[in-house]
Structure formats: C-alpha cells, structure tokens
Design an enzyme around this catalytic site. Structure first.
Site, mmCIF file in Angstrom:
data_model
loop_
_atom_site.group_PDB
_atom_site.id
_atom_site.type_symbol
_atom_site.label_atom_id
_atom_site.label_comp_id
_atom_site.label_asym_id
_atom_site.label_seq_id
_atom_site.Cartn_x
_atom_site.Cartn_y
_atom_site.Cartn_z
ATOM 1 N N LYS A 170 -10.980 -5.343 -2.274
ATOM 2 C CA LYS A 170 -12.281 -4.835 -2.857
ATOM 3 C C LYS A 170 -12.730 -5.720 -4.143
ATOM 4 O O LYS A 170 -13.822 -5.863 -4.269
ATOM 5 C CB LYS A 170 -12.074 -3.460 -3.263
ATOM 6 C CG LYS A 170 -11.757 -2.429 -2.267
ATOM 7 C CD LYS A 170 -11.295 -0.861 -2.536
ATOM 8 C CE LYS A 170 -11.224 -0.025 -1.481
ATOM 9 N NZ LYS A 170 -10.431 1.098 -1.493
ATOM 10 N N GLN A 190 -7.897 4.687 -5.755
ATOM 11 C CA GLN A 190 -7.428 4.661 -4.611
ATOM 12 C C GLN A 190 -6.435 5.633 -4.159
ATOM 13 O O GLN A 190 -5.552 5.880 -4.826
ATOM 14 C CB GLN A 190 -6.314 3.192 -4.702
ATOM 15 C CG GLN A 190 -6.169 2.621 -3.190
ATOM 16 C CD GLN A 190 -7.362 2.501 -2.176
ATOM 17 O OE1 GLN A 190 -8.308 1.957 -2.588
ATOM 18 N NE2 GLN A 190 -6.847 2.844 -1.077
ATOM 19 N N ASP A 208 -17.064 6.269 -4.170
ATOM 20 C CA ASP A 208 -16.384 6.726 -2.864
ATOM 21 C C ASP A 208 -17.332 7.715 -2.424
ATOM 22 O O ASP A 208 -16.918 8.483 -1.081
ATOM 23 C CB ASP A 208 -14.899 7.295 -3.058
ATOM 24 C CG ASP A 208 -14.042 6.091 -3.094
ATOM 25 O OD1 ASP A 208 -14.272 5.505 -2.044
ATOM 26 O OD2 ASP A 208 -13.024 6.271 -3.738
HETATM 27 N N1 GUN Z 1 -7.542 5.406 0.684
HETATM 28 C C1 GUN Z 1 -7.898 5.233 2.169
HETATM 29 N N2 GUN Z 1 -9.083 5.048 2.171
HETATM 30 C C2 GUN Z 1 -9.839 4.927 0.896
HETATM 31 C C3 GUN Z 1 -11.006 5.106 0.566
HETATM 32 O O1 GUN Z 1 -11.978 4.868 1.111
HETATM 33 N N3 GUN Z 1 -11.175 5.267 -0.905
HETATM 34 C C4 GUN Z 1 -10.243 5.438 -1.903
HETATM 35 N N4 GUN Z 1 -10.360 5.634 -3.059
HETATM 36 N N5 GUN Z 1 -9.134 5.742 -1.172
HETATM 37 C C5 GUN Z 1 -8.635 5.460 0.165
#
Ligand code: GUN
Length: 282
Positions: free
Chosen positions: A52, A96, A119
């Site tokens: 990211k 996350q 998100d």
């Molecule tokens: N864990 C697995 N996929 C994601 C996601 O798209 N966003 C976040 N914040 N955590 C995750």
C-alpha cells in the site's frame, strides 16, 4: 481455455490515470495523504501494508505507516486514530485487519472519521453502499467490478454467486453486483448443495479463504471466475480459492493468483484516497 484477466495490467492503466490526477491536485497545492496502521506482527499483513505504501509512492501520494506492537491497547489505538482524524495532511486512514484479539475491531472502525474511511468499513459507509449512495466503494469489490468492466462483462441479468459473506468482501461484493442488476446469491459455510448453486453462476466470486475450494466440476462452462483468495497450497505455495489449473479449461474468464484481484484492491485504495482529498477542497 479461459481468458486470463490480468489485474496487474488493468491496475497499471488505472494507476497511470490516478498519477495524473494526483499531479493536477499537486498543482493546486494538495497532496493526498494516506495513514496505514498495522498492529502486531502478522507477516501477510505487513506485506500488504508495504504494498500500500509503495502504491502511494508510485503515484505521488503522501503516506505514513504506523507499526504498533501486538500489546498496544485499544485506548492507544483509538488515540492514534483521533490524532489522524484531526490531521489535515491525512485524507485516508486504514487500519489493517485482522487486529489482535484483545482489540475490538468494531470500536476501532467506528472511531475513524467516515470521510477518511478509505476502506469503506465504517457503518455509515457500509450503510451508504447498501443504499446505493456510496462516497467510497470498498476496495476489493470495486476492483472486481473494474476487472469485469475491463473485459466488457456486464453483470446485468446474469446469475452471480458470491462464495463468502465477510464484511470486507462477500457482503459488499453482493451489493455492487446487485446494483449492477445481477441476480445475486451468497453462499457460506452453512449453505446446502453449494456446488449445485455455484454451477448455476455466470459470474462466480470466490472469497472463502480456502485453497482451491472451487473445483472444475462446480463451474459452468464459459463462466467468469474471480478469485479473491490468498491461500497456501499443500506445498506452501501461494494459491487462490480456485483450482486455477483445472478451472481455466472450463471457465470463459478467470483471474490468476497472484496478479488478479490483489493489485486492484490497492489501486482502488489509492483512488479512494484521492477522492477523500478532493472532498476536502471542493
Ligand atoms: N485485511 C484484509 N483485507 C483488508 C482490507 O482491504 N483492508 C484492511 N484494512 N484490512 C484488510
């Protein structure tokens, strides 16, 4: 043999246009900023977080990564979120998941300013998705809709089957397909006759987290098969929720793992961060 949909290629194209958008914003003195919070030392999560950050750098966005130890308390995490909510340099906040068990995921997501919730996990944003009035689209489902569009696949009137009912993928995916006028079925661990239901599908989205769960006999010839899985096979190799080698001979379209849905998720996150920054200046 199915057409292999390259998320890498579609992603590169979208990221190029996002890079241009970011450059235009920079001319107005705005650099979209993303803060990513990682709690604990889950290797897969750390890899996702690094990707990211790299994605932000690639297209000229500002990013911060906050790596916190496993024993971080919920109060400490909420305090960091409050500071990021108030920070004008930060347009998007991503925590996350999964979080360590002693932290209440719901409370943490609820603490993020919905305007910075790139998100789209906050209940306000989830509600807006349900009502078809979203400000941010959830990254993985939105990336999948882009992949379908890239191949000219219109879900309207098609039978779509989503396997998995998580808040991150399964549920919002079903909503986006429904908004695109597909007839949507969600399958999960209690579903009876799952293979029969999947066999009806023109579009299958597999998001169960079980290696090679979707086998060739479950797939209607010519179907579009989208694989959200990031699993390990019996030899410890990365694989998806779909038995790619067998299903590619039956499906009309298929996404590989890696290089399918994964890069699109990050691309949509970058897009949401730019959207968030734009909202502050307009
Ligand atoms: N864990 C697995 N996929 C994601 C996601 O798209 N966003 C976040 N914040 N955590 C995750």
């Amino acid at each position: 043999m199915a057409v292999i949909i390259s998320g890498k290629a579609v992603s590169a194209k979208i990221r190029e246009s996002l890079r241009q958008e970011a450059a235009l914003l920079a001319e107005q003195g705005v650099t979209p900023g993303l803060a990513v919070i990682l709690v604990g030392d889950n290797d897969a999560s750390r890899r996702y977080v690094n990707n990211k950050k790299k994605g932000c750098e690639e297209i000229g966005l500002y990013s911060q990564v906050h790596e916190l130890p496993t024993e971080t308390t919920e109060a400490e995490l909420l305090d960091l979120i409050a500071r990021l909510n108030a920070d004008a340099n930060i347009d998007g906040i991503l925590v996350q998941l999964p979080l360590p068990a002693h932290i209440d995921e719901k409370a943490v997501i609820k603490a993020i300013n919905p305007d910075k919730d790139v998100d789209a996990f906050h209940e306000q944003n989830a509600g807006r998705i349900l009502l078809g009035n979203a400000r941010f689209l959830p990254c993985t489902p939105a990336g999948i809709m882009e992949l379908l569009a890239s191949e000219g696949i219109d879900p309207s009137g098609k039978e779509a089957v989503v396997i998995g009912r998580s808040n991150i993928v399964g549920k919002p995916m079903a909503m986006l397909l429904l908004q695109a006028n597909a007839t949507v079925t969600i399958c999960h661990s209690k579903t009876k006759n799952l293979p029969d239901i999947v066999r009806r599908a023109d579009i299958v989205v597999a998001a169960v987290g079980r290696p090679k769960f979707v086998t060739a006999d479950m797939v209607k010839p010519g179907a579009v098969v989208i694989d959200v899985g990031m699993d390990r096979d019996e030899n410890g190799r990365l694989c998806g929720d779909v038995d790619f080698e067998a299903v590619k001979d039956v499906a009309g379209y298929i996404t590989p793992v890696p290089g399918g849905v994964g890069p699109m998720t990050i691309t949509m996150l970058l897009k949401n961060t730019i959207t968030a920054a734009r909202a502050w200046i307009s």
